[in-house]
Design a protein around this motif. Structure first.
Motif, PDB file in Angstrom:
ATOM      1  N   PRO A  13       0.803  -1.211   0.000  1.00  0.00           N
ATOM      2  CA  PRO A  13       0.000   0.000   0.000  1.00  0.00           C
ATOM      3  C   PRO A  13       0.837   1.262   0.000  1.00  0.00           C
ATOM      4  N   ALA A  14       0.145   2.371  -0.208  1.00  0.00           N
ATOM      5  CA  ALA A  14       0.621   3.722   0.056  1.00  0.00           C
ATOM      6  C   ALA A  14       1.928   4.079  -0.627  1.00  0.00           C
ATOM      7  N   ALA A  15       2.989   4.331   0.161  1.00  0.00           N
ATOM      8  CA  ALA A  15       4.168   5.041  -0.325  1.00  0.00           C
ATOM      9  C   ALA A  15       4.842   4.355  -1.495  1.00  0.00           C
TER      10      ALA A  15
ATOM     11  N   GLY B 118       1.765   8.843  -2.474  1.00  0.00           N
ATOM     12  CA  GLY B 118       2.821   9.752  -2.882  1.00  0.00           C
ATOM     13  C   GLY B 118       2.592  11.202  -2.533  1.00  0.00           C
ATOM     14  N   ARG B 119       1.518  11.511  -1.806  1.00  0.00           N
ATOM     15  CA  ARG B 119       1.246  12.897  -1.431  1.00  0.00           C
ATOM     16  C   ARG B 119       1.331  13.052   0.083  1.00  0.00           C
TER      17      ARG B 119
ATOM     18  N   ALA C  70      -8.449   7.977  -5.457  1.00  0.00           N
ATOM     19  CA  ALA C  70      -7.168   8.127  -4.777  1.00  0.00           C
ATOM     20  C   ALA C  70      -6.026   8.244  -5.784  1.00  0.00           C
ATOM     21  N   SER C  71      -6.096   7.482  -6.873  1.00  0.00           N
ATOM     22  CA  SER C  71      -5.041   7.526  -7.885  1.00  0.00           C
ATOM     23  C   SER C  71      -5.005   8.869  -8.608  1.00  0.00           C
TER      24      SER C  71
ATOM     25  N   ALA D 220      -7.526  18.309  -8.180  1.00  0.00           N
ATOM     26  CA  ALA D 220      -6.652  17.730  -7.163  1.00  0.00           C
ATOM     27  C   ALA D 220      -5.336  18.473  -7.065  1.00  0.00           C
ATOM     28  N   ASP D 221      -4.921  19.132  -8.135  1.00  0.00           N
ATOM     29  CA  ASP D 221      -3.656  19.848  -8.151  1.00  0.00           C
ATOM     30  C   ASP D 221      -3.907  21.343  -8.251  1.00  0.00           C
TER      31      ASP D 221
END
Length: 652
Positions: free
Chosen positions: A19-21, A402-403, A434-435, A637-638
């Motif tokens: 998961p995650a990072a 990654g955020r 999420a992606s 999102a950005d």
């Protein structure tokens, strides 16, 4: 077909997706992969372990596929996927027949209402028949299946105003014979392993009473030695072990469903076999001789407590093969040699395996999401927070890989029902969001099931008030924690979640920037006439008809998005399937017209072949593309937060 039935040697010891990072450096997963419909769902292993029946996607309705294990031949298909029905469940009746529960729309007193029916499919002849149709029987509540699959007991209402009777139906001929006449107030009948109707439970005045017969041919008598409280306690299931003993799954003792010994002669609840201190029992696994082998429940994740030592050892073996995953025994052959295994998780699309114990061989059977198998996904975290009135609200939080966990754009995604719950399972739409850089909150607001009767009852009459406030309180919590940017919050959901996506920005206009609603309920009065069952939780209140009487007297226009459309000021995307038999598409069409008349910023799309969900990948792809573009415009999102949307008047 072969791309879904995978080679075991290549996958058996594959590591779990991290998961995650670790996902940060991975390239963006194509939208089309997230829109992939599951290859199959809800597989059922036949008693002899030779076949697996499963639900398959169709264009207008699900189909059923019957797979022969050990064969490369394509599955035998039941239905063309275009029928005017909703598939509810499947169940084996012996090795040669499959029982199928469906919902259809049928005319009744100048209305068209959903009606459940039972079908039977013969494996050898490949014939499909409506069981009991020639006898005017409706309903799909099967309370007993003969071990050889020759006959069943069906609890059926002759009309919507009558209490159910029980019929013995010969599955070869379709002949039906009444074996238990309906009784006033008795909605649930229970049979023993010989197919004898032994008990019925009456619900009324917030109290239950049990009718019981000691053996076949004995009279049915009401036992009232136990003073049940007037608290809407229910009995979910009964298993008979001896002449007057058994086990029950009930919430009468603690308000949570647990498993208890029961003495029917004395009408006494015995020792607790299993009772979780916080959540309900969701399933009980019982051997053919009546022993409780295991109990399923779900706190933050789905779990099973095996009481049978052999099955406990089997679970440990499976967990060693697939470390770090959520592994479930989904079915066993009658001799126990073949086992259907699920291995996956909330950040892992998962696979089904067939484990042959005598050969010590684990073989991959099917990957529901084939295109997502080689990707890594965001971690899904169980979370909890306090509502404004002090209630603990549990749910799940998924953060974009990654955020930094700071000032993230947020999508609130309430579940449907509303008397259901979100679970720690893989959700392609959550992972898609999420992606694309969004945090996703899935709150199990008041009324969600699984947390006991009191939590469910806190949701009665709270469609547009307490339930929605719990969602907004989750936003407030994430903002206080610094995780979410309170200026960049949208809400997205389907069915009741679609209702909430429309109503939350009306009730709390300063909170949300935009709304995405799929198959949404918009007119509560019309929905109450169409299907009253959505307004209560039947497992927790069998007399659910009384539960909606308050709704009959309430002015539902005050909490209906359709009647309050002029107050919805945020950009809105509405989608619906034209073949939806759960929430009529007119609910969304009327809402679009009302918003258009009010000059609102509304986009809409109606899918001619979709029902209460998608049956064609092209429709699923189109919807996600629209969602992606809509969010990029109104809640990107950005970059910096866009200018605040105009606010509406606050809700009273």
């Amino acid at each position: 077909m072969l791309k879904h039935i995978l080679a075991a040697t290549a996958l058996l010891f594959a590591s779990a997706p991290a998961p995650a990072a670790e996902a940060a450096a991975a390239p963006a997963i194509p939208l089309e992969h997230f829109a992939e419909l599951p290859f199959l769902t809800h597989p059922e292993l036949s008693p002899d372990g030779r076949f697996v029946a499963a639900r398959l996607p169709g264009t207008g309705a699900e189909r059923i596929g019957i797979f022969t294990l050990g064969s490369d031949a394509p599955p035998a298909l039941i239905g063309d996927g275009k029928g005017e029905y909703d598939l509810r469940w499947i169940r084996w009746a012996g090795n040669g027949r499959l029982l199928i529960g469906i919902t259809i729309l049928a005319p009744f007193m100048n209305m068209t209402l959903p009606v459940s029916r039972l079908l039977v499919y013969d494996i050898e002849t490949r014939q499909l028949r409506a069981t009991g149709a020639g006898n005017g029987l409706v309903g799909d509540e099967v309370i007993h299946v003969a071990p050889d699959g020759g006959w069943i007991l069906l609890s059926s209402q002759p009309d919507p105003f009558s209490y159910p009777s029980v019929y013995r139906i010969d599955l070869a001929t379709g002949a039906a014979r009444e074996v238990q006449t309906g009784r006033t107030g008795v909605w649930n009948w229970f049979a023993d392993d010989q197919g004898v109707v032994r008990a019925g439970v009456e619900y009324g005045n917030r109290r239950m009473r049990i009718f019981y017969r000691e053996a076949e041919g004995a009279p049915l008598r009401r036992i009232e030695s136990r003073p049940y409280q007037r608290d809407d306690s229910t009995i979910d299931s009964i298993r008979f072990l001896g002449e007057n003993t058994g086990i029950v799954v009930s919430n009468a003792e603690t308000g949570r469903f647990g498993v208890y010994e029961y003495d029917f002669a004395a009408d006494e609840m015995g020792a607790a076999i299993f009772d979780h201190p916080e959540v309900d029992v969701t399933d009980v696994y019982v051997s053919r001789d009546g022993r409780v082998e295991g109990v399923a429940y779900e706190d933050d994740k789905p779990r099973v407590r095996w009481l049978n030592e052999e099955l406990s050892a089997l679970q440990q073996t499976i967990d060693r093969v697939f470390p770090g995953k959520s592994n479930r025994i989904r079915g066993r052959s009658r001799d126990g040699d073949r086992v259907l295994v699920w291995s996956g998780g909330a950040h892992d699309p998962g696979m089904y395996f067939i484990f042959t114990r005598s050969a010590k061989r684990m073989e991959a059977f099917a990957a529901p999401f084939d295109k997502l198998q080689d990707h890594r996904f965001a971690e899904v975290r169980p979370v909890s927070y306090q509502s404004r009135d002090g209630l603990t609200i549990r749910g799940y939080l998924t953060l974009p890989p990654g955020r930094a966990e700071r000032d993230l754009p947020l999508i609130v995604m309430p579940h449907g029902g509303p008397y259901l719950r979100d679970s720690w399972t893989f959700d392609p739409q959550v992972q898609f969001l999420a992606s694309r850089g969004y945090a996703v909150l899935q709150p199990n607001f008041r009324g969600s099931t699984g947390y006991g009767r009191e939590f469910v009852e806190r949701g009665y009459g709270q469609w547009g008030t307490g339930m929605v406030d719990d969602m907004s309180d989750g936003v407030e919590w994430l903002a206080r924690e610094g995780i979410a940017d309170p200026a960049r919050v949208c809400i997205m959901g389907g069915s009741y979640g679609g209702y909430a996506a429309l109503w939350a920005p009306i009730r709390d206009p300063q909170r949300y920037r935009c709304s995405v609603a799929f198959a949404a309920v918009t007119d509560l009065r019309a929905m109450l006439r169409y299907d009253r069952r959505q307004f209560s939780a039947p497992r927790y209140a069998r007399a659910w008809r009384q539960k909606v009487e308050g709704e009959d007297r309430a002015d539902l226009s005050l909490v209906s998005p359709l009647q309050q459309a002029a107050r919805l000021k945020v950009p809105t995307l509405i989608a619906h399937g034209d073949k939806d038999r759960v929430v009529p598409p007119s609910q969304s069409r009327d809402m679009v017209r009302a918003l258009t008349r009010a000059g609102a910023r509304v986009e809409s799309v109606f899918y001619p072949e979709a029902a209460h969900g998608f049956g064609r990948p092209e429709d699923s792809i189109d919807f996600l593309r629209r969602v992606e573009a809509f969010l990029a415009l109104h809640n990107p999102a950005d970059g910096p937060a866009p200018a605040a949307a105009p606010a509406a008047a606050p809700s009273p």
